[in-house]
Design a protein around this motif. Structure first.
Motif, PDB file in Angstrom:
ATOM      1  N   LEU A 275      16.704 -12.857  67.717  1.00  0.00           N
ATOM      2  CA  LEU A 275      15.311 -13.150  67.381  1.00  0.00           C
ATOM      3  C   LEU A 275      15.223 -14.513  66.695  1.00  0.00           C
ATOM      4  CD1 LEU A 275      14.240  -9.589  66.202  1.00  0.00           C
ATOM      5  CD2 LEU A 275      14.219 -10.585  68.496  1.00  0.00           C
ATOM      6  N   PRO A 276      14.309 -15.361  67.152  1.00  0.00           N
ATOM      7  CA  PRO A 276      14.298 -16.776  66.730  1.00  0.00           C
ATOM      8  C   PRO A 276      13.933 -16.987  65.270  1.00  0.00           C
ATOM      9  CG  PRO A 276      12.332 -16.259  67.999  1.00  0.00           C
ATOM     10  CD  PRO A 276      13.210 -15.051  68.085  1.00  0.00           C
ATOM     11  N   LYS A 277      14.690 -17.837  64.596  1.00  0.00           N
ATOM     12  CA  LYS A 277      14.361 -18.207  63.220  1.00  0.00           C
ATOM     13  C   LYS A 277      13.177 -19.170  63.184  1.00  0.00           C
ATOM     14  CE  LYS A 277      18.853 -17.397  61.049  1.00  0.00           C
ATOM     15  NZ  LYS A 277      19.993 -17.988  60.310  1.00  0.00           N
ATOM     16  N   VAL A 278      13.069 -20.008  64.216  1.00  0.00           N
ATOM     17  CA  VAL A 278      11.885 -20.865  64.354  1.00  0.00           C
ATOM     18  C   VAL A 278      11.016 -20.224  65.424  1.00  0.00           C
ATOM     19  CG1 VAL A 278      11.020 -23.169  64.884  1.00  0.00           C
ATOM     20  CG2 VAL A 278      13.212 -22.912  63.685  1.00  0.00           C
ATOM     21  N   TRP A 279      10.009 -19.505  64.984  1.00  0.00           N
ATOM     22  CA  TRP A 279       9.212 -18.670  65.874  1.00  0.00           C
ATOM     23  C   TRP A 279       7.956 -19.390  66.365  1.00  0.00           C
ATOM     24  CZ3 TRP A 279       4.181 -16.887  65.256  1.00  0.00           C
ATOM     25  CH2 TRP A 279       3.753 -15.911  66.157  1.00  0.00           C
TER      26      TRP A 279
END
Length: 355
Positions: free
Chosen positions: A202-206
C-alpha cells in the motif's frame, strides 16, 4: 480435526441457496490441513475450498469435502521506502480488512470497499472496482498444496492475474509461452492450492484513483476535487449500497457477468446500431462494454425465472427473491446470455463458480 457431516450451506453462500455439504472441515490454520491430509479425509471424492461463498452458485448438494477457510489475522509485516506491506489471513472479511487498513493509516484499497467475500478469495477472482484491481496493490501470498502439504509463496506474475481471473481458477496447463503468461506457473492451481495469507503493498505517497462517473458525482455533490482516502471509501460504500442489494437481505453474488471486451471494429458496429451503448476504451485498443447495459437493453431488468430474478436497480446482479434454487439461477443466466448473444453477438461469461 472434526469433519462435520451433512452441513447446511445456505448461510455459507451469499445467494442463500438451500444445499448441504456431505462433509465440511473448518480450516483455522495450516495444522488443520495437515491433520486432514494425514487422515486422508478427501480420498477419491475430491475437495472444494470455500471462502465467503459470495462468488458461487450451488445447483445441488456438494459431494466433495468442503474446506471452509477461517484463517484470521491482520498486521503490518514490513515496509519499503514506498510501501507499507500489510498481511491478512485468508479467512478475514474483505470489507472489514479494507476498513482496518484505513484506520491504521494504510490507504490504497478504498476503491474496493464493500466487495463481498474474504481476503483469501480476493486473489482468486482478482477483485476490482472503480479503477482499482487487487493486482494493483498485491505483493505476494502464501498457499498450501493440498496434496503434498507444501507451503509456497507466489508473486503477482506467478498468480497470472487477469480480468476477474487468476491461476487459481484454472486446473489445466497454462501456456507459459504466451507473452501474457510469461513467468507463470506451468499448471493451474484450481482445487489444488489453499490460500493461507495475502500481502498487499500500500503506497506511502497516496493519490486517489478517480475518473468514474459515480465518484465524479460525489465530488460535485460535496464540492471536493481532492478527496481523502476515507472520503473515497465512504463514497464507494454509499454508491454500492444505493445500487447493489445487501446479501444479508436479498441473496445475490454481486456482479453475475464479466464486462465483455471487444475489438474497436466490433464496438463501432454496435454503436452504429445502439449509440447509447456504455463502453470504455482500453490502452491496447480494445473496448470494454458494460454487461449491465447490454442486459438492460434486452429488457431483463426486474424479470424473473421462478424465484431467481434480475435486480431492479442493477441489471448485472441476479437475486434470490426467496427460495430460489441454483437451477433457477442458472436457467435465468442462460436465458440472459441467449438474449444478449442474439442481439449483440456477444456471449456473456458468468463470474461465479457453478457447483
Amino acid at each position: 480435526m472434526l469433519v462435520e457431516k451433512n452441513v447446511p450451506l445456505q448461510a455459507f453462500n451469499s445467494f442463500g441457496v438451500v444445499a448441504k455439504a456431505h462433509a465440511l472441515a473448518r480450516i483455522a490454520s495450516e495444522d488443520d490441513v495437515i491433520a486432514l491430509m494425514a487422515a486422508s479425509a478427501w480420498g477419491e471424492g475430491g475437495l472444494f475450498v470455500l471462502g465467503g461463498g459470495s462468488n458461487i452458485v450451488l445447483t445441488g448438494d456438494v459431494k466433495p469435502l468442503v474446506l471452509k477457510v477461517e484463517i484470521k489475522g491482520r498486521a503490518l509485516v514490513d515496509e519499503s521506502p514506498k510501501h507499507f506491506i500489510v498481511e491478512a489471513g485468508a479467512g478475514e472479511n474483505w470489507h472489514d480488512f479494507v476498513a482496518w487498513t484505513l484506520a491504521q493509516g494504510y490507504p490504497g484499497l478504498e476503491n474496493m470497499a464493500l466487495i463481498p467475500g474474504t481476503v483469501g478469495a480476493a486473489p482468486v477472482q482478482n477483485v476490482g472496482a472503480y479503477g482499482v484491481e487487487l493486482q494493483d496493490r498485491f505483493e505476494s501470498l502464501d498457499a498450501m498444496d493440498l496434496y503434498t502439504g507444501q507451503v509456497f509463496t507466489l508473486n503477482a506474475a506467478q498468480c497470472a492475474f487477469g480480468y476477474r481471473d487468476s491461476v487459481f481458477k484454472h486446473g489445466g496447463p497454462i501456456d507459459t509461452n504466451s507473452p501474457a503468461n510469461a513467468g507463470h506457473l506451468a499448471l493451474g492451481l484450481k482445487n489444488r492450492a489453499l490460500i493461507l495469507r495475502v500481502r498487499f503493498a500500500l503506497p506511502k505517497v497516496w493519490k486517489p484513483v478517480l475518473g468514474y462517473a459515480d465518484i465524479e458525482k460525489k465530488m460535485l455533490e460535496h464540492g471536493c476535487d481532492a478527496p481523502t482516502a476515507q472520503q473515497l471509501f465512504d463514497w464507494v460504500c454509499e454508491v454500492r449500497q444505493a445500487k447493489l442489494p445487501d446479501p444479508k437481505r436479498i441473496g445475490n453474488a454481486g456482479s453475475f457477468f464479466k464486462n465483455p471486451t471487444v475489438s474497436a471494429e466490433q464496438c463501432a458496429d454496435i454503436i452504429a446500431r445502439d449509440p447509447k451503448v456504455v463502453h470504455y476504451r482500453l490502452t491496447d485498443g480494445s473496448v470494454k462494454l458494460a454487461a449491465g447495459w447490454l442486459i438492460d437493453s434486452c429488457g431483463w431488468r426486474g424479470k424473473s425465472v421462478g424465484q431467481a430474478g434480475v435486480y431492479e436497480k442493477q441489471a448485472l446482479v441476479l437475486v434470490n427473491r426467496g427460495g430460489a434454487t441454483g437451477g433457477e439461477v442458472m436457467t435465468l443466466a442462460k436465458s440472459i446470455q441467449t438474449s444478449v448473444y442474439e442481439r449483440f453477438g456477444i456471449m456473456l461469461e458468468p463470474e461465479p463458480v457453478v457447483l
